[in-house]
Motif scaffolding. Structure first.
Motif, short mmCIF file in Angstrom:
data_model
loop_
_atom_site.label_atom_id
_atom_site.label_comp_id
_atom_site.label_asym_id
_atom_site.label_seq_id
_atom_site.Cartn_x
_atom_site.Cartn_y
_atom_site.Cartn_z
N GLU A 287 -146.40 4.90 24.84
CA GLU A 287 -145.77 6.16 25.20
C GLU A 287 -145.00 6.05 26.51
N LEU A 288 -145.53 5.27 27.44
CA LEU A 288 -144.83 5.06 28.71
C LEU A 288 -143.52 4.32 28.49
N LYS A 289 -143.51 3.39 27.56
CA LYS A 289 -142.28 2.65 27.26
C LYS A 289 -141.20 3.59 26.74
N VAL A 290 -141.59 4.51 25.86
CA VAL A 290 -140.63 5.46 25.31
C VAL A 290 -140.07 6.36 26.42
N LEU A 291 -140.96 6.87 27.27
CA LEU A 291 -140.53 7.73 28.36
C LEU A 291 -139.60 6.99 29.30
N ALA A 292 -139.93 5.74 29.63
CA ALA A 292 -139.09 4.94 30.52
C ALA A 292 -137.71 4.72 29.92
N THR A 293 -137.63 4.57 28.61
CA THR A 293 -136.34 4.37 27.94
C THR A 293 -135.45 5.60 28.07
N ILE A 294 -136.04 6.78 27.88
CA ILE A 294 -135.27 8.02 28.00
C ILE A 294 -134.78 8.21 29.43
N LEU A 295 -135.66 7.97 30.39
CA LEU A 295 -135.28 8.07 31.80
C LEU A 295 -134.23 7.01 32.14
N GLY A 296 -134.35 5.85 31.53
CA GLY A 296 -133.41 4.76 31.80
C GLY A 296 -131.99 5.07 31.39
N ARG A 297 -131.83 5.77 30.28
CA ARG A 297 -130.48 6.12 29.85
C ARG A 297 -129.82 7.08 30.83
N ALA A 298 -130.60 8.03 31.33
CA ALA A 298 -130.06 8.97 32.32
C ALA A 298 -129.76 8.24 33.62
N ARG A 299 -130.64 7.31 34.00
CA ARG A 299 -130.43 6.55 35.23
C ARG A 299 -129.18 5.67 35.13
N ASP A 300 -128.96 5.04 33.98
CA ASP A 300 -127.77 4.21 33.80
C ASP A 300 -126.50 5.04 33.94
N ALA A 301 -126.51 6.24 33.33
CA ALA A 301 -125.35 7.12 33.44
C ALA A 301 -125.13 7.55 34.89
N GLU A 302 -126.23 7.77 35.60
CA GLU A 302 -126.14 8.16 37.01
C GLU A 302 -125.57 7.04 37.86
N VAL A 303 -126.02 5.80 37.61
CA VAL A 303 -125.55 4.64 38.37
C VAL A 303 -124.06 4.42 38.15
N ILE A 304 -123.63 4.51 36.89
CA ILE A 304 -122.22 4.30 36.58
C ILE A 304 -121.36 5.35 37.28
N GLU A 305 -121.81 6.59 37.23
CA GLU A 305 -121.06 7.66 37.88
C GLU A 305 -120.95 7.41 39.39
N GLU A 306 -122.06 7.04 40.01
CA GLU A 306 -122.05 6.80 41.46
C GLU A 306 -121.17 5.62 41.83
N ARG A 307 -121.26 4.54 41.06
CA ARG A 307 -120.48 3.34 41.36
C ARG A 307 -118.98 3.62 41.27
N LEU A 308 -118.57 4.23 40.16
CA LEU A 308 -117.14 4.43 39.94
C LEU A 308 -116.58 5.54 40.83
N ALA A 309 -117.41 6.53 41.16
CA ALA A 309 -116.95 7.57 42.08
C ALA A 309 -116.67 6.97 43.46
N SER A 310 -117.49 6.02 43.88
CA SER A 310 -117.26 5.35 45.16
C SER A 310 -116.07 4.42 45.08
N LEU A 311 -115.94 3.74 43.94
CA LEU A 311 -114.88 2.74 43.78
C LEU A 311 -113.49 3.37 43.81
N VAL A 312 -113.31 4.50 43.13
CA VAL A 312 -111.97 5.10 43.07
C VAL A 312 -111.54 5.68 44.41
N GLU A 313 -112.49 5.81 45.34
CA GLU A 313 -112.15 6.31 46.67
C GLU A 313 -111.72 5.19 47.61
N THR A 314 -111.83 3.95 47.16
CA THR A 314 -111.40 2.80 47.97
C THR A 314 -109.94 2.49 47.65
N GLU A 315 -109.46 1.40 48.23
CA GLU A 315 -108.06 1.01 47.99
C GLU A 315 -107.84 0.62 46.53
N ILE A 316 -108.90 0.28 45.83
CA ILE A 316 -108.76 -0.03 44.40
C ILE A 316 -108.23 1.20 43.66
#
Length: 602
Positions: A287-316
């Motif tokens: 059951e912990l594995k299932v819960l971690a998977t659901i949290l992981g998908r939200a965390r991945d989406a959060e990481v991508i958003e944070e990374r790209l939001a920071s990146l587009v504010e640079t000279e790139i």
């Protein structure tokens, strides 16, 4: 629902104490107005006061400016308050709204919520403003009468002052300075800092001692490694419960921290297998594995958003049109919100509640493995057991009800059971010697040895995956994703070794700090590597979708190449980080060997 940070100071005063000139408080220009409100609040909790013991309050208040259902949580500064209206969906005089109850689900776990106290208050409220007329704080002169509904509860009356900062005053340092200045003025008038954290605490007073207490973690002998095992499990189970309301409120980094606690707890259960065991134990890990998977998908989406939001504010980001930037960031935000909503649905599901109850039961009645059981369980591996019954999707496992089709054997009725022959009775002399073959109490397993064995297995797996990753990195016949996945597997193995090292350290006297630190460094290097790859692949997916719609894909290509290059630069730190793990583990091998020899001599 509304959320609010409450920062206030409370003071005890006598009935005759005069309110000072509040306009003389440094930072305050004047008292804008004063109002009188008659407030009445009923507080609810479980029979064993799980909320109160966690410094959380649930109340239904009528009267005043904020009538409704309120939950207050403790915080580093002040208290966080979640509010819902009196007529919110599912609310009644004795039942809180369903959405609000979600914030305390991890603690309540489906138990009935009963009235524990009533607090009635005649509140004289003064609004303190600055020269511009902006609200700085609310001063409350409270005339309180209470009754505790707990056994031994009594009626009480008292007077107190409160000064609560406005949301605007909390935005900068002037708010805390105002609170300090007000405290000085009020104490000079004869007030004393309150010794009670809340009106509820004062209302309950000694009657709290007559309420039953929640089940306590089993007490094992001092020095028993199994005692450290339970403490480690309890620590992460507590973290999950603490981060549950923060995840629901979408507080910063809360999804990440709850995921870490869930994955660490799951890893600990795997490491502790052999000390603890049984069918229910394996089910909890699944059951912990299932819960971690659901949290992981939200965390991945959060990481991508944070990374790209920071990146587009640079000279790139200078090479990308503003409209394209905005569209990308809005899409990423929407993706995270969808995944976060899935997390909340999972936390509202009964399966999650059952998981929390199972963890509590495990701590209260730990399924300790004895030497005889250890041999029987050696053939049972956690991973295959969880994989065989893994649902098609992690979300479906938590959110959808699944029927249990396993047949159970029922004991036949008494009249259908053939009576067993009566045992032959023989008489013994009164002074006969005691029997030599009395059944001995099963001995507990060598918990320290079990933990070190798991640690050795975790290290061996890491070494094996490292060799595979290095060997196949230059194999041009494999795709880039296949070769990158090898290092992702190394990262997961490093995390497992780190968790195992922590578990050994908590449960035994073996010092694993250097190994834990080395694994953390390796995990960080490979975590940055994986985050860049995850971000890159999301950009590729979006680029393909844009291409199919005949939209410009230039921006995605720019960002894709940057993330790809960055992933390779992260990997440059891998060899040195892995070498440090090996050096740290070598120092533990001698200790492991000593433990094995000692066990064999017994």
């Amino acid at each position: 629902m509304n959320q609010h940070l409450e920062v206030e100071a409370k003071f005890s005063v006598s009935e005759s104490t005069q309110i000072p000139n509040l306009g003389e408080i440094t930072g305050v220009d004047r008292v804008d107005r004063t109002e009188i409100h008659n407030l009445s609040a009923v507080y609810f909790d479980t029979e064993d006061l799980r909320l109160t013991r966690s410094k959380i309050t649930l109340r239904r208040r009528t009267g005043g400016n904020d009538a409704g259902w309120h939950i207050k949580f403790p915080g580093e500064v002040g208290r966080r308050e979640v509010q819902a209206s009196l007529d919110a969906e599912g609310a009644s005089e004795s039942s809180a709204p369903k959405e609000l109850l979600g914030h305390i689900r991890a603690l309540v776990q489906g138990r009935p919520l009963l009235p524990i106290a009533q607090v009635d208050n005649e509140r004289h409220m003064s609004y303190l403003v600055n020269a511009e007329g902006e609200l700085l704080a609310e001063f409350c002169d409270d005339h309180v009468s209470t009754v505790s509904y707990l056994p031994g509860g009594v009626r009480k009356q008292w007077r107190e002052w409160e000064l609560e900062l406005s949301d605007a005053a909390l935005q900068d340092e002037t708010g805390m300075a105002l609170l300090e200045n007000a405290s000085q003025t009020l104490q000079a008038a004869g007030a004393f800092p309150s010794s009670s954290p809340s009106k509820l605490s004062s209302a309950l007073d000694n009657s709290i001692n007559y309420a039953p207490t929640p089940p306590q973690m089993a007490e094992l002998e001092e020095g028993d490694p199994a005692r450290g095992v339970l403490a480690a499990i309890a620590a992460n189970a507590t973290k999950i419960a603490e981060y549950d309301p923060k995840v629901r409120a979408d507080e910063y980094d809360s999804v990440h921290q709850m995921r870490v606690a869930t994955r660490e707890l799951r890893s600990h259960l795997q490491t502790f297998e052999g000390i603890l065991g049984g069918e229910e134990y394996l089910k909890i890990e699944k059951e912990l594995k299932v819960l971690a998977t659901i949290l992981g998908r939200a965390r991945d989406a959060e990481v991508i958003e944070e990374r790209l939001a920071s990146l587009v504010e640079t000279e790139i980001g200078d090479a990308i049109e503003e409209s394209t930037k905005q569209e990308l960031l809005e899409d990423l935000r929407a993706e995270y919100q969808r995944e976060h909503a899935r997390v909340v649905r999972a936390l509202d599901d009964d399966r999650y509640t059952n998981l929390l109850q199972s963890l509590e039961d495990l701590l209260v009645n730990p399924p300790l493995v004895t030497e005889g059981e250890e041999e029987a369980e050696k053939a049972v591996e956690i991973e295959p057991a969880t994989e065989q019954s893994e649902p098609a999707t992690a979300e479906a496992a938590f959110v959808e009800e699944t029927a249990d089709n396993a047949e159970t054997e029922e004991t036949p009725a008494d009249d259908s059971v053939e009576a067993a022959p009566e045992a032959e009775v023989t008489e013994e002399p009164v002074n006969a010697a005691p029997q030599e073959n009395k059944e001995k109490k099963p001995a507990k397993v060598d918990a320290a040895l079990v933990l070190l064995t798991h640690l050795d297995k975790a290290h061996a797996k890491l070494v094996k995956l490292d060799k595979k990753a290095r060997k196949e990195w230059a194999n041009s016949e494999l795709s880039a994703l296949e070769r990158e996945e090898n290092y992702h597997n190394v990262r997961k193995a490093a995390k497992k070794l780190r968790y195992s090292a922590e578990a050994v350290s908590k449960a035994t006297d073996v010092n694993t700090k250097k190994l834990y630190k080395a694994c953390s460094t390796l995990q960080s290097v490979l975590g940055d590597f994986q985050d860049a790859i995850t971000s890159r692949e999301e950009l590729l997916r979006r680029a393909k979708a844009a291409s199919r719609q005949q939209r410009d894909t230039f921006a995605y290509g720019v960002l894709y190449q940057h993330e790809h290059t960055l992933s390779r630069s992260y990997l440059e730190g891998y060899p040195e980080a892995f070498k440090e793990v090996e050096k740290a583990y070598e120092k533990l091998e001698e200790e492991t060997a000593k433990r094995v020899k000692k066990s064999q001599r017994k």
